[in-house]
Design a protein around this motif. Structure first.
Motif, PDB file in Angstrom:
ATOM      1  N   LEU A   1     -77.732  15.558 -42.831  1.00 39.24           N
ATOM      2  CA  LEU A   1     -78.281  15.460 -41.480  1.00 39.24           C
ATOM      3  C   LEU A   1     -77.473  16.241 -40.448  1.00 39.24           C
ATOM      4  O   LEU A   1     -77.925  16.405 -39.316  1.00 39.24           O
ATOM      5  N   PHE A   2     -76.297  16.726 -40.841  1.00 40.68           N
ATOM      6  CA  PHE A   2     -75.412  17.340 -39.852  1.00 40.68           C
ATOM      7  C   PHE A   2     -76.070  18.505 -39.126  1.00 40.68           C
ATOM      8  O   PHE A   2     -75.805  18.751 -37.940  1.00 40.68           O
ATOM      9  N   GLU A   3     -76.959  19.239 -39.840  1.00 35.46           N
ATOM     10  CA  GLU A   3     -77.591  20.389 -39.202  1.00 35.46           C
ATOM     11  C   GLU A   3     -78.575  19.972 -38.107  1.00 35.46           C
ATOM     12  O   GLU A   3     -78.993  20.800 -37.291  1.00 35.46           O
ATOM     13  N   LEU A   4     -78.908  18.687 -38.063  1.00 39.00           N
ATOM     14  CA  LEU A   4     -79.832  18.199 -37.049  1.00 39.00           C
ATOM     15  C   LEU A   4     -79.119  17.666 -35.805  1.00 39.00           C
ATOM     16  O   LEU A   4     -79.776  17.232 -34.858  1.00 39.00           O
ATOM     17  N   VAL A   5     -77.787  17.669 -35.805  1.00 41.93           N
ATOM     18  CA  VAL A   5     -77.047  17.126 -34.662  1.00 41.93           C
ATOM     19  C   VAL A   5     -77.432  17.815 -33.353  1.00 41.93           C
ATOM     20  O   VAL A   5     -77.713  17.141 -32.341  1.00 41.93           O
ATOM     21  N   PRO A   6     -77.463  19.161 -33.291  1.00 41.88           N
ATOM     22  CA  PRO A   6     -77.845  19.784 -32.014  1.00 41.88           C
ATOM     23  C   PRO A   6     -79.233  19.370 -31.544  1.00 41.88           C
ATOM     24  O   PRO A   6     -79.450  19.156 -30.346  1.00 41.88           O
ATOM     25  N   LEU A   7     -80.173  19.236 -32.481  1.00 40.95           N
ATOM     26  CA  LEU A   7     -81.521  18.808 -32.116  1.00 40.95           C
ATOM     27  C   LEU A   7     -81.506  17.365 -31.617  1.00 40.95           C
ATOM     28  O   LEU A   7     -82.174  17.028 -30.630  1.00 40.95           O
ATOM     29  N   ALA A   8     -80.746  16.497 -32.291  1.00 42.17           N
ATOM     30  CA  ALA A   8     -80.665  15.097 -31.866  1.00 42.17           C
ATOM     31  C   ALA A   8     -80.132  14.993 -30.443  1.00 42.17           C
ATOM     32  O   ALA A   8     -80.547  14.116 -29.672  1.00 42.17           O
ATOM     33  N   ARG A   9     -79.218  15.884 -30.087  1.00 40.53           N
ATOM     34  CA  ARG A   9     -78.650  15.842 -28.721  1.00 40.53           C
ATOM     35  C   ARG A   9     -79.664  16.216 -27.654  1.00 40.53           C
ATOM     36  O   ARG A   9     -79.430  15.981 -26.462  1.00 40.53           O
ATOM     37  N   GLU A  10     -80.797  16.789 -28.082  1.00 38.14           N
ATOM     38  CA  GLU A  10     -81.875  17.067 -27.130  1.00 38.14           C
ATOM     39  C   GLU A  10     -82.731  15.825 -26.868  1.00 38.14           C
ATOM     40  O   GLU A  10     -83.674  15.872 -26.072  1.00 38.14           O
ATOM     41  N   ASN A  11     -82.409  14.722 -27.573  1.00 37.75           N
ATOM     42  CA  ASN A  11     -83.078  13.423 -27.366  1.00 37.75           C
ATOM     43  C   ASN A  11     -84.575  13.466 -27.643  1.00 37.75           C
ATOM     44  O   ASN A  11     -85.365  12.826 -26.949  1.00 37.75           O
ATOM     45  N   ARG A  12     -84.948  14.230 -28.692  1.00 40.11           N
ATOM     46  CA  ARG A  12     -86.358  14.211 -29.063  1.00 40.11           C
ATOM     47  C   ARG A  12     -86.574  14.129 -30.576  1.00 40.11           C
ATOM     48  O   ARG A  12     -87.684  14.310 -31.055  1.00 40.11           O
TER      49      ARG A  12
ATOM     50  N   ARG B   1     -73.867   6.623 -38.350  1.00 38.31           N
ATOM     51  CA  ARG B   1     -72.880   7.713 -38.380  1.00 38.31           C
ATOM     52  C   ARG B   1     -73.447   8.971 -37.740  1.00 38.31           C
ATOM     53  O   ARG B   1     -72.758   9.672 -36.986  1.00 38.31           O
ATOM     54  N   PHE B   2     -74.691   9.263 -38.057  1.00 38.72           N
ATOM     55  CA  PHE B   2     -75.332  10.452 -37.488  1.00 38.72           C
ATOM     56  C   PHE B   2     -75.425  10.335 -35.969  1.00 38.72           C
ATOM     57  O   PHE B   2     -75.137  11.292 -35.232  1.00 38.72           O
ATOM     58  N   ALA B   3     -75.822   9.161 -35.480  1.00 39.60           N
ATOM     59  CA  ALA B   3     -75.931   8.956 -34.034  1.00 39.60           C
ATOM     60  C   ALA B   3     -74.573   9.133 -33.355  1.00 39.60           C
ATOM     61  O   ALA B   3     -74.474   9.732 -32.273  1.00 39.60           O
ATOM     62  N   ARG B   4     -73.521   8.628 -33.989  1.00 44.31           N
ATOM     63  CA  ARG B   4     -72.179   8.762 -33.406  1.00 44.31           C
ATOM     64  C   ARG B   4     -71.727  10.216 -33.411  1.00 44.31           C
ATOM     65  O   ARG B   4     -71.093  10.687 -32.450  1.00 44.31           O
ATOM     66  N   ASP B   5     -72.033  10.939 -34.489  1.00 43.48           N
ATOM     67  CA  ASP B   5     -71.694  12.365 -34.526  1.00 43.48           C
ATOM     68  C   ASP B   5     -72.380  13.126 -33.398  1.00 43.48           C
ATOM     69  O   ASP B   5     -71.800  14.065 -32.821  1.00 43.48           O
ATOM     70  N   ALA B   6     -73.630  12.725 -33.131  1.00 40.90           N
ATOM     71  CA  ALA B   6     -74.391  13.403 -32.073  1.00 40.90           C
ATOM     72  C   ALA B   6     -74.047  12.873 -30.689  1.00 40.90           C
ATOM     73  O   ALA B   6     -74.382  13.510 -29.682  1.00 40.90           O
ATOM     74  N   GLY B   7     -73.417  11.705 -30.629  1.00 37.94           N
ATOM     75  CA  GLY B   7     -73.084  11.106 -29.345  1.00 37.94           C
ATOM     76  C   GLY B   7     -74.301  10.602 -28.594  1.00 37.94           C
ATOM     77  O   GLY B   7     -74.371  10.704 -27.365  1.00 37.94           O
TER      78      GLY B   7
END
Length: 426
Positions: free
Chosen positions: A130-141, A157-163
């Motif tokens: 899922l790490f490659e999705l972190v930048p997308l997750a930070r867009e909140n969509r 863990r993924f949510a914490r990585d993305a903040g």
């Protein structure tokens, strides 16, 4: 690599599917067939579906959280069912509420083509990077799915990585037996997800196994879903989205519409004609096919009665016949099972019966019987899959003859075939 760079790399790798490639010479090479897509029809199909959802918004006795018409999540998996993810997602971004995809790669694709549309990824998350999705997750969509209790720590863990506080949807298996939470454990896993401060429960959903073919079992699935979710309603956030219906469910039963429908096939103009044991809420013709596959005749020749045709000599001519060669085959996605079954038609010509495929489908060519079409000759236009549902070359008709389904025939269309985005004539 940044999220934008990753998305650009994926998009760039697929560009040749959507544009004709220049071979760096004065000669422009073209394929032997092409697929025409009418994106205006796609938008009109969305409007037709919106109108249905407006009519069913007040369906009594259903569990839902929103008021007003159900939202639309457009299923754009598998390169938008082979139609072309880029152009399709760009057009849908302006007229649907979510894009529903399966995998991380598809999520990045959707993010690139529809840069402001929320995305639901349906794949179980525990075993994928899922790490490659972190930048997308930070867009909140980006919304992810919970299929098992073990998914929760992965998503935390993924949510914490993305903040971020990650939106998640709990998938209840109501009879599909394809991943998902069982009804017994659903309440306790829901409570774990609700207690996780890094997650927000944004949705609860199931998937219908027989909405096209068996309304009775579909009803059993909906009833199980309701019996499981209703006791939990007081614990769910007020803005949670409850979603059940796929394309066939949307066409069959207003009680499946809930807060959102996840639809694919009916966006492309198919599905209403194949609904068993029920009248569809949208009739065939009210949604229109958005694509057609075309080619030209490469060769025509007369053959005597008794001549054998094709590999395996699976056809013998019962009369003196005129046969035409059309340069498409199973290498392009035309099903082998349409050997001696399928039909093509000729645009602009009165040919209600079309021309039947004679002999075995080859890798890159088929032979069709044009004996009854004397005006047809080399270079003339041929419709492999037509946009007229009443024609013998319509996708639903050919799918039935191939003992398959429109879903498969669309997805097996080769990415080598050029897609042309045009407006069909009335």
């Amino acid at each position: 690599m940044s999220g934008a760079t990753q998305r650009s790399a994926i998009v760039g790798a697929r560009q040749n599917r959507y544009t004709r490639a220049d071979c760096n010479s004065e000669v422009l090479l073209t394929g032997t067939s092409w697929i025409e897509v009418d994106l205006a029809r796609l938008e009109q199909n969305v409007r037709t579906i919106r109108a249905l959802l407006a009519r069913t918004a007040e369906t009594p006795g259903v569990i839902r959280r929103r008021t007003g018409p159900a939202l639309i999540a457009a299923a754009t998996k598998a390169d938008a069912y082979g139609i072309g993810a880029g152009p399709v997602m760009r057009r849908l971004a302006h007229c649907v509420d979510f894009l529903a995809i399966y995998s991380p790669e598809q999520a990045l694709e959707a993010a690139a083509y529809a840069p402001s549309t929320p995305i639901i990824m349906l794949m179980p998350p525990a075993s994928i990077p899922l790490f490659e999705l972190v930048p997308l997750a930070r867009e909140n969509r980006l919304h992810l799915s919970i299929h098992d209790r073990s998914d929760i720590p992965v998503l935390i863990r993924f949510a914490r990585d993305a903040g971020i506080k990650l939106p998640v949807h709990l998938y209840l298996d109501s009879g599909m037996s394809r991943a998902g939470l069982d009804a017994v454990r659903f309440p306790s896993i829901l409570d774990e997800a609700l207690a996780a401060t890094d997650l927000t429960v944004a949705g609860v959903y199931t998937h219908l196994a027989t909405a096209e073919s068996d309304g009775g079992f579909m009803r059993e699935q909906i009833d199980l879903f309701d019996r499981t979710v209703e006791p939990c309603l007081d614990r769910l956030p007020p803005d949670v989205v409850i979603h059940i219906a796929n394309s066939s469910g949307t066409l069959r039963d207003p009680s499946s519409h809930r807060d959102m429908v996840r639809i694919g096939l009916i966006l492309w103009g198919f599905g209403a004609e194949s609904l068993a044991d029920a009248e569809p809420l949208i009739r065939p013709g009210e949604i229109k096919p958005v694509l057609r596959w075309r080619s030209t005749i490469a060769h025509v020749r007369d053959y005597p009665e008794g001549a054998l045709v094709g590999y395996g000599s699976t056809a013998r001519l019962s009369r003196r016949s005129r046969l035409a060669l059309v340069p498409v085959g199973y290498g392009d996605g035309y099903p082998l099972l349409l050997s001696n079954r399928g039909h093509v038609t000729f645009p602009g010509r009165a040919a209600a019966t079309g021309a039947r495929v004679i002999g075995r489908v080859n890798m890159d060519q088929i032979v069709v019987d044009v004996t009854d079409h004397p005006a047809v000759g080399a270079g003339d236009l041929v419709e492999i899959y037509g946009a007229d549902l009443d024609a013998p070359s319509s996708l639903p008709t050919l799918a039935a003859q191939a003992e398959s389904h429109c879903y498969e025939l669309l997805c097996r269309l080769s990415p080598r075939i050029e897609r042309r985005y045009i407006t069909f004539e009335p």
